[in-house]
Design a protein around this motif. Structure first.
Motif, mmCIF file in Angstrom:
data_model
loop_
_atom_site.group_PDB
_atom_site.id
_atom_site.type_symbol
_atom_site.label_atom_id
_atom_site.label_comp_id
_atom_site.label_asym_id
_atom_site.label_seq_id
_atom_site.Cartn_x
_atom_site.Cartn_y
_atom_site.Cartn_z
ATOM 1 N N SER A 1 53.337 69.730 32.069
ATOM 2 C CA SER A 1 54.103 69.662 33.226
ATOM 3 C C SER A 1 54.453 68.433 33.723
ATOM 4 C CB SER A 1 53.614 70.391 34.371
ATOM 5 O OG SER A 1 52.414 69.522 35.017
ATOM 6 N N LYS A 2 55.573 68.269 34.377
ATOM 7 C CA LYS A 2 56.279 66.856 34.916
ATOM 8 C C LYS A 2 55.004 66.366 35.705
ATOM 9 C CE LYS A 2 59.628 65.021 37.774
ATOM 10 N NZ LYS A 2 60.156 65.060 38.976
ATOM 11 N N ASP B 1 56.922 75.930 35.151
ATOM 12 C CA ASP B 1 57.325 75.247 36.454
ATOM 13 C C ASP B 1 56.960 76.552 37.700
ATOM 14 O OD1 ASP B 1 57.707 73.199 35.342
ATOM 15 O OD2 ASP B 1 59.836 73.158 35.309
ATOM 16 N N GLU C 1 61.665 68.765 32.487
ATOM 17 C CA GLU C 1 61.183 67.224 32.813
ATOM 18 C C GLU C 1 59.819 67.421 32.248
ATOM 19 O OE1 GLU C 1 62.654 65.266 36.284
ATOM 20 O OE2 GLU C 1 63.546 67.442 36.943
ATOM 21 N N GLY C 2 59.070 68.160 31.690
ATOM 22 C CA GLY C 2 57.687 67.934 31.052
ATOM 23 C C GLY C 2 57.815 67.254 29.629
ATOM 24 N N ARG C 3 56.819 67.375 28.980
ATOM 25 C CA ARG C 3 56.632 66.683 27.636
ATOM 26 C C ARG C 3 55.955 67.777 26.835
ATOM 27 N NH1 ARG C 3 56.460 61.457 26.383
ATOM 28 N NH2 ARG C 3 56.634 62.283 24.255
#
Ligand SMILES: *Cc1c(COP(=O)(O)O)cnc(C)c1O
Length: 346
Positions: A200-201, A173, A49-51
């Motif tokens: 990270s998210k 993560d 869920e990061g970018r």
């Protein structure tokens, strides 16, 4: 040509992509390719869920972007400097006038983590910059220990994994790393020219990125990449090579890719031991082997070049580095060792 450098020997099918006509990039097809690249990259580094941002720039471009957009929003950076690349974090912070403290680590030595924790307790930085693997020496730092110190003191952790990505295990993560970066010519082993940032998210909720770098602006790049497009012309062929390479890695599996690099490193280190070539790194990365030859150290690099064999010189006399990335067989390593031995015995 025999390559033991960055990149190493590139798979023929991937090289071939670079010789084709270049498709126009403002299309839905290209957007889909970019989006798939992002998805695969994030999954390989364990950043759920990061970018990510893929820049048309070498690795230092991504380091520069981290300092101008992010480090500059912090009060004090703490830098591990165990060689050329640690020093680069320092140079960037100085260039952009970011307050920073440098923790020097001697050539090819590991960090003394107890001492490090004491220094952190004194200095109380709010952002930590380091390399996972200091490529100039071959030393791999204990990122789990660094991450746990950062967690204990609430420090945002940024890790340059440029030369450890796909060579040494790393899970963003699990470690609680905020930003990581890599580039195309190292673990990915495609031509140089792309660098990749991972967020990270948690960091995606950070709303204070600075806007001091037009080309590398985080918000502008992230916004465009949502639709699979870069704000400025991408190095289209490199993106296509990246895409093909990522699909291949997905088929093989990241842990197998790393295991393959590790096997080559172990094989080469056995040959080093047989030749009494000392490996100074306390805990060497799988990515390269840095070693000292015992004789004719001033001639090795040039005489190998004459035979079209490329290895990397080090900053110290008689110290050389051999990469284990890319297509490389045990026979390739045997051949290199006999070529060096011949020079040593001249
Ligand atoms: C290669 C490398 C870089 C980036 O160098 P570029 O020449 O800009 O690609 C940065 N950090 C590490 C650890 C590296 O190995």
């Amino acid at each position: 040509m025999k390559l033991y450098v960055f990149p190493g020997v590139i798979e023929k099918e991937i090289l071939d992509i670079g010789s084709h006509q270049i498709p126009y990039m403002r299309t839905n097809d290209f957007s889909l390719i970019v989006k798939e690249c992002e998805r695969l990259l994030l999954s390989f580094i364990g950043c759920k869920e990061g970018r990510s941002i893929i820049y048309t720039a070498s690795g230092t471009g991504a380091m520069d972007a981290v300092v101008t957009n992010y480090v500059a929003t912090k009060k004090k950076a703490f830098i591990i400097s165990g060689g050329t690349f640690g020093k680069r974090w320092h140079d960037l912070c100085e260039y952009y006038e970011c307050v920073n403290v440098v923790y020097e680590v001697s050539f090819a030595k590991d960090v003394n983590y107890i001492d490090l924790e004491n220094r952190i307790a004194e200095e109380r930085p709010d952002v930590f910059l380091c390399q996972h693997h200091e490529t100039s020496t071959g030393q791999l730092f204990d990122i789990k220990r660094i991450a746990s110190i950062c967690r204990k003191f609430g420090i945002s952790l940024v890790v340059d994994v440029i030369s450890s990505f796909l060579a040494d295990p790393f899970d963003m993560d699990e470690l609680g790393v905020d930003i990581c970066l890599t580039s195309s010519q190292k673990g990915l082993n495609i031509p140089p020219g792309l660098s990749i940032l991972f967020f990270s998210k948690r960091l995606m909720e950070y709303s204070y990125f600075l806007h001091k770098s037009f080309y590398f602006d985080f918000d502008e790049n992230l916004k465009n990449l949502l639709r699979g497009q870069t704000p400025y012309s991408p190095a289209t062929s490199l993106f296509l090579q990246l895409h093909e390479r990522l699909k291949r890695i997905a088929c093989i599996g990241v842990s197998h890719v790393i295991e393959d690099v590790r096997k080559k490193a172990i094989y080469f280190r056995k040959l080093c031991a047989e030749n009494n070539w000392i490996i100074p790194a306390e805990n060497p990365s799988n990515c390269i082997t840095g070693f000292f030859v015992n004789n004719n150290g001033d001639k090795v690099f040039e005489l190998l070049l004459k035979q079209n064999i490329f290895i990397m010189p080090g900053a110290i006399k008689s110290f050389f580095r051999v990469s284990h990335l890319g297509v490389q067989s045990n026979t390739d390593l045997d051949d290199l060792v006999s070529a060096i031995k011949k020079i040593e015995n001249q």
